[in-house]
Design a protein around this motif. Structure first.
Motif, short mmCIF file in Angstrom:
data_model
loop_
_atom_site.label_atom_id
_atom_site.label_comp_id
_atom_site.label_asym_id
_atom_site.label_seq_id
_atom_site.Cartn_x
_atom_site.Cartn_y
_atom_site.Cartn_z
N MET A 280 0.93 -1.08 0.07
CA MET A 280 0.07 0.08 -0.13
C MET A 280 0.96 1.23 -0.13
SD MET A 280 -3.07 -1.01 2.84
CE MET A 280 -3.82 0.50 2.61
N GLY A 281 1.99 1.22 0.49
CA GLY A 281 2.93 2.16 0.78
C GLY A 281 3.29 2.91 -0.56
N GLY A 282 2.93 4.07 -0.88
CA GLY A 282 3.26 5.07 -2.04
C GLY A 282 2.21 4.91 -3.11
N SER A 283 1.05 4.31 -2.77
CA SER A 283 -0.09 4.32 -3.88
C SER A 283 -1.41 5.07 -3.41
CB SER A 283 -0.34 2.68 -4.00
OG SER A 283 -0.85 2.07 -2.91
N LEU A 284 -1.48 5.69 -2.22
CA LEU A 284 -2.36 6.16 -1.69
C LEU A 284 -2.49 7.69 -1.75
CD1 LEU A 284 -3.26 3.70 1.40
CD2 LEU A 284 -4.14 3.80 -1.06
N PRO A 285 -3.46 8.59 -1.57
CA PRO A 285 -3.47 9.74 -1.79
C PRO A 285 -2.57 10.45 -0.51
CG PRO A 285 -5.73 9.13 -2.24
CD PRO A 285 -4.89 7.88 -1.77
N ARG A 286 -2.18 11.54 -0.23
CA ARG A 286 -1.25 12.09 0.66
C ARG A 286 -1.90 12.06 1.96
NH1 ARG A 286 2.09 17.78 0.43
NH2 ARG A 286 2.41 18.04 2.92
N ALA A 287 -3.39 12.46 2.22
CA ALA A 287 -4.01 12.56 3.42
C ALA A 287 -4.32 11.16 4.14
CB ALA A 287 -5.49 13.17 3.11
N VAL A 288 -4.41 10.18 3.26
CA VAL A 288 -4.70 8.88 3.78
C VAL A 288 -3.20 8.27 4.09
CG1 VAL A 288 -5.36 6.66 3.00
CG2 VAL A 288 -6.52 8.66 2.23
N SER A 289 -2.33 8.64 3.27
CA SER A 289 -0.85 8.26 3.51
C SER A 289 -0.32 8.67 4.93
CB SER A 289 0.11 8.51 2.45
OG SER A 289 -0.05 7.88 1.22
N GLN A 290 -0.59 10.01 5.28
CA GLN A 290 -0.33 10.46 6.37
C GLN A 290 -0.94 9.75 7.60
OE1 GLN A 290 -0.96 14.78 6.90
NE2 GLN A 290 -0.66 14.83 9.03
N TYR A 291 -2.26 9.40 7.48
CA TYR A 291 -2.85 8.72 8.53
C TYR A 291 -2.25 7.41 8.77
CZ TYR A 291 -6.82 6.46 11.05
OH TYR A 291 -7.35 5.84 11.98
N LEU A 292 -1.70 6.59 7.78
CA LEU A 292 -1.40 5.28 7.87
C LEU A 292 0.27 5.25 8.29
CD1 LEU A 292 -3.09 3.54 4.82
CD2 LEU A 292 -3.91 3.50 7.25
N SER A 293 0.71 6.45 8.20
CA SER A 293 2.16 6.50 8.33
C SER A 293 2.89 6.40 9.44
CB SER A 293 2.87 7.67 7.55
OG SER A 293 4.31 7.81 7.80
N LEU A 294 4.05 5.66 10.08
CA LEU A 294 4.57 5.74 11.20
C LEU A 294 5.52 7.15 11.53
CD1 LEU A 294 5.24 4.06 13.76
CD2 LEU A 294 7.20 3.13 12.67
N HIS A 295 5.68 7.75 10.25
CA HIS A 295 6.46 8.98 10.23
C HIS A 295 5.61 10.08 9.59
CE1 HIS A 295 9.75 5.87 10.26
NE2 HIS A 295 10.25 6.58 11.06
N ARG A 296 4.40 10.44 10.38
CA ARG A 296 3.59 11.32 9.81
C ARG A 296 4.19 12.73 9.58
NH1 ARG A 296 -2.26 10.72 13.28
NH2 ARG A 296 -2.53 8.31 12.57
N SER A 297 5.13 13.17 10.41
CA SER A 297 5.84 14.31 10.04
C SER A 297 6.24 14.84 8.83
CB SER A 297 6.89 14.86 11.08
OG SER A 297 7.97 13.89 11.00
N SER A 306 9.29 16.03 -4.50
CA SER A 306 9.10 14.82 -4.15
C SER A 306 7.90 14.19 -4.12
CB SER A 306 9.54 14.51 -2.47
OG SER A 306 10.98 15.01 -2.38
N GLU A 307 6.83 15.08 -3.85
CA GLU A 307 5.25 14.71 -4.00
C GLU A 307 5.01 14.51 -5.34
OE1 GLU A 307 0.96 16.10 -2.01
OE2 GLU A 307 2.54 17.69 -2.32
N ALA A 308 5.55 15.37 -6.30
CA ALA A 308 5.06 15.16 -7.68
C ALA A 308 5.83 13.87 -8.08
CB ALA A 308 5.70 16.24 -8.50
N LYS A 309 7.12 13.25 -7.78
CA LYS A 309 7.49 12.11 -8.15
C LYS A 309 6.65 11.09 -7.73
CE LYS A 309 12.39 13.53 -8.24
NZ LYS A 309 13.59 13.88 -7.26
N LEU A 310 6.05 11.08 -6.50
CA LEU A 310 5.24 10.07 -5.88
C LEU A 310 3.96 9.90 -6.61
CD1 LEU A 310 5.58 10.42 -1.98
CD2 LEU A 310 5.98 8.53 -3.18
N LYS A 311 3.35 10.76 -7.13
CA LYS A 311 2.14 10.95 -7.91
C LYS A 311 2.33 10.28 -9.32
CE LYS A 311 -0.23 14.78 -5.85
NZ LYS A 311 -0.74 16.20 -5.99
#
Length: 313
Positions: A280-297, A306-311
């Protein structure tokens, strides 16, 4: 003789910190420059560090970045030829641990080195196996030519106890500031690609292990998935992680059958959560990813490019 620096990122190091500092005081080779980068601890972490001779750089908790903070420390030590990194929960296990780790740099092809991690004395069987699997008793020297043998494990390293040749680190551009974690793997991969070697020194030892909760296992592997989505060149160069994952699961089952068979269902659930998080990592929208991430900051400070590359992945 090479000048050596030591960098320790900290945040509320707690009760273990005094033991950490006492173990450091017993080292036969102390670095020439000592730096703690503290993320605004509200305990006595910074005070104790200063009392033991460390320069303390305090940053806001929100400013911490796994790669960027370490690179800031490197730049604060312009005279250091070799830079050692330790984490606040990696307790030096033998008085010559740092000396042993530094000795491998006599080989001029070594760009980075890391030591052996032993499980803490109170570690559970699952955490203990993780350390025994990833940190065997035999030392190892790996170059790019070994990728057919070790795959993605060729670039394995851990900043909980590692050292870097400054000239090599500078040559490959230093630690990245736009990675969620695994900044050490990023650097190791680039060093290998540039013709350097990574050394594993089993004689240099620390006590370091984690008994993760189920949700933390998922979140950690979610972030690892984000990292690999952001750095596809690593798997393109060294191969995927699935083979190593299978080897780990088989090893863990065999270990638990002998040591703690009642934990096998727990281990199987953890394996499923790790796999799901990684996928799932790297395949979800930013808002959802922040919620599921261990490193929210990370998601609050992620760089626009970086965000553009992820998209685009």
């Amino acid at each position: 003789m090479s000048k050596v620096g030591l960098i320790v990122p900290t945040l509320n190091a707690g009760k273990l910190w005094q033991s950490w500092l006492e173990a450091f005081e017993q080292q036969t080779r102390k670095p020439d420059y000592l730096l703690v980068i503290d993320s605004s601890s509200n305990d006595d972490t910074a005070t104790l560090a200063r009392a033991h001779g460390f320069t303390v750089k305090v940053i806001a908790k929100t400013e911490f970045n796994h790669g960027g903070t370490r690179q800031m420390g490197v730049e604060m030590m312009p005279e250091a030829d070799i830079i050692v990194f330790l984490t606040q929960d990696a307790l030096l296990a033998n008085p010559d641990a740092i000396e042993q780790l530094l000795a491998v740099f006599e080989n001029k092809r070594v760009g980075a080195a890391y030591g052996r991690q032993l499980p803490h004395r109170n570690a559970g069987p699952i955490a203990a196996h993780a350390r025994l699997f990833n940190y065997p008793p035999e030392s190892q020297l790996r170059g790019l030519e070994d990728r057919t043998r070790f795959g993605i494990k060729t670039a394995f390293i851990s900043n909980s106890f590692a050292a870097y040749r400054r000239s090599t680190l500078t040559h490959i551009g230093g630690f990245p500031a736009d990675t969620i974690m695994n900044e050490d793997t990023h650097v190791a991969g680039q060093m290998l690609a540039a013709g350097w070697q990574i050394a594993y020194c089993a004689e240099a030892q620390v006590f370091h292990s984690h008994d993760y909760h189920f949700l933390d296992e998922f979140k950690r592997y979610f972030d690892i998935g984000v990292f690999h989505t952001h750095t596809p060149w690593l798997q393109q160069l060294f191969g995927g992680a699935s083979g190593e994952g299978r080897r780990y699961v088989i090893s863990e089952m065999r270990y638990l059958l002998k040591k703690a068979p009642w934990l096998i269902p727990s281990a199987m659930l953890r394996t499923a959560l790790k796999w799901l998080g990684f996928k799932m990592g790297g395949s979800l929208p930013r808002a959802v990813s922040q919620y599921l991430s261990l490193h929210r900051s990370y998601w609050l400070t992620i760089l626009p490019d970086s965000e553009a590359k992820l998209k685009q992945m």
